[in-house]
Design an enzyme around this catalytic site. Structure first.
Site: not given
Length: 504
Positions: A261, A329, A381
């Site tokens: 990430e 995301k 994540c």
């Protein structure tokens, strides 16, 4: 049950102790019998005469979250630069808020039906509480009971009912055990029910659900181990690039190579020359390179009646070389990636001004990444902890890729909890999972939720292995969590109707 207090401080202390048992069933402790006993004790308190349901549930949740998410303190104090007392206060407020959300269903029940709580209302209340915590105020789907059962006989239920279904079965087991202890009528039927649920789980473990979508893919990832305090330091840009390139030298030629990430600690517009060179190396090596980066895009905003050109920022994954795709995301972390009530909170303390707390949410209905000819569903994540999000995306993919930077949590229990949740996503979808992180735990997880390769934590290193993509859908992927949610709602509705009819 004798010797259990029904209300007051002793009852609250007992509920607190039962709550402390819950994280012990999860990673890194994995003592699921302890958490099951704690749940039985909690249920026993709730069905006592004159039990204060909301207060008991609140005390239970304070114990569960006080131990299970104690790592929040590390993020606030170490990386948010909050003084010790303030960090303790903010952590306590966070635990209190979570405990209030946990207690909400029990408080609503007691407000609606002030009498004793029926034993058989406990499993659906537990399930609806876990489900509520997955979406209310954007959700915090952490510390679910089912995560402790990756290797227990109940694991066979995960591809059928998902993590919420596992929670319902565990709560039902606790209620049935309590019925046996109380010698209620039909207790032998209760024993048969427990044996049936656990025996069926063991039998379901033998069902494949998905089929291989070969051939085997070779996978590698770099764990750069960048200290969090230097992550966005401009002076660390070139050292970060050097770590990524040095560790990648021996990994070119793998089918997939993954950087974690935000591996490139700058905006994509500024990283373009570097990314172009790596894309060329990846093509020459017949490798699909995936890297995390902050994507910035022009965006027109209106202010005071004027149209201005601004920027939107996304926490993204980009495929270079032999593949294609960009993923933004969708589920952002409050305070870490965006600040609720930012006009009021920014500038109060450094914690509310973290470097990447200005991100935007990616759109829904994004497409899987293509790594070579393999569709892979990405999760950045925190997204890996949302079971229905992953199950829906995995229907269009043959593997799951999650990247993370768990350096925020230091040497706490959060990273191993996070890894365990990724294992459950593999089990629910029967898809292999690749998990690439900044400083651990990087891992390759097979379609049965088993770790086949893992890198040590807090080391600059690389990890390589192989996986077998999978095709086909598990029952949970097709239905999501709605069957168990609707079943629980129906059960509670019938119990409420029955309780009202029984009133004089």
């Amino acid at each position: 049950m004798p010797n259990l207090p029904s209300r007051g401080p002793l009852a609250w202390a007992a509920a607190l102790a039962a709550g402390l048992c819950q994280p012990l069933g999860l990673a890194p402790f994995n003592l699921w019998p302890v958490s099951l006993l704690g749940l039985i004790g909690f249920f026993a308190l709730l069905i006592r005469p004159k039990a204060q349901l909301a207060a008991l549930a609140f005390a239970f949740a304070v114990g569960m979250y006080g131990l299970g998410v104690s790592w929040v303190y590390v993020s606030i104090n170490t990386f948010g630069q909050a003084p010790v007392l303030l960090a303790l206060l903010l952590t306590g407020l966070w635990v209190t808020f979570l405990a209030l959300v946990f207690a909400l269903p029990y408080g609503l029940w007691q407000r609606r039906l002030p009498g004793p709580l029926p034993l058989w209302a406990l499993p659906p209340l537990w399930l609806l509480g876990e489900w509520l915590r997955s979406w209310l105020f954007t959700g915090f789907p952490w510390l679910y009971a089912g995560y402790g059962h990756l290797t227990s006989p109940l694991a066979g239920w995960a591809p059928v009912l998902g993590i919420f279904g596992l929670g319902l079965i565990i709560a039902t087991t606790a209620a049935l055990a309590l019925a046996l202890w109380q010698r209620q009528p039909g207790r032998w039927l209760a024993l048969a029910g427990v044996a049936g649920l656990w025996g069926a789980g063991a039998a379901l473990q033998q069902v494949a659900w998905t089929t291989p979508a070969g051939p085997v893919r070779t996978v590698a990832m770099v764990q750069p181990n960048i200290p969090q305090q230097h992550k966005w330091d401009p002076d660390w840009l070139m050292p970060t690039y050097d770590r990524l390139l040095t560790q990648s030298k021996a990994l070119w030629g793998h089918n997939w190579l993954v950087w974690p990430e935000a591996a490139l600690p700058t905006l994509m517009s500024e990283a373009q020359p570097f990314m172009a060179r790596q894309a060329e190396v990846a093509r020459e090596s017949d490798t699909s390179l995936v890297t995390g980066v902050i994507v910035n895009e022009p965006h027109v905003i209106e202010r005071d009646g004027r149209r201005l050109l601004g920027q939107r920022y996304y926490n993204s994954l980009v495929v270079l070389g032999m593949g294609q795709g960009v993923y933004h995301k969708q589920r952002l972390v409050p305070f870490g990636e965006y600040v609720p009530f930012d006009q009021q909170l920014r500038g109060v303390i450094e914690f509310f001004d973290l470097p990447m707390s200005v991100l935007h949410r990616g759109p829904a209905n994004q497409q899987p990444l293509m790594l070579g000819h393999t569709p892979v569903w990405p999760a950045v994540c925190y997204e890996i902890v949302y079971p229905d999000l992953i199950a829906a995306g995995a229907r269009r993919a043959e593997a799951i890729l999650t990247v993370s930077n768990d350096a925020w949590f230091g040497r706490s229990i959060a990273p191993i909890q996070h890894l365990q949740m990724a294992q459950m996503r593999a089990l629910e979808t029967r898809r292999p999972v690749v998990r690439a992180t900044n400083n651990g735990f990087s891992a390759i997880i097979n379609a049965r939720g088993e770790i086949t390769a893992q890198a040590p934590q807090f080391e600059l290193t690389s990890l390589s292995g192989s996986l077998l993509p999978a095709r086909g859908n598990t029952p949970y992927m097709l239905t999501g969590s709605w069957p168990v949610v609707c079943l629980s709602l129906l059960a509670l509705t019938l119990l409420i109707w029955r309780a009202k009819r029984a009133r004089p």
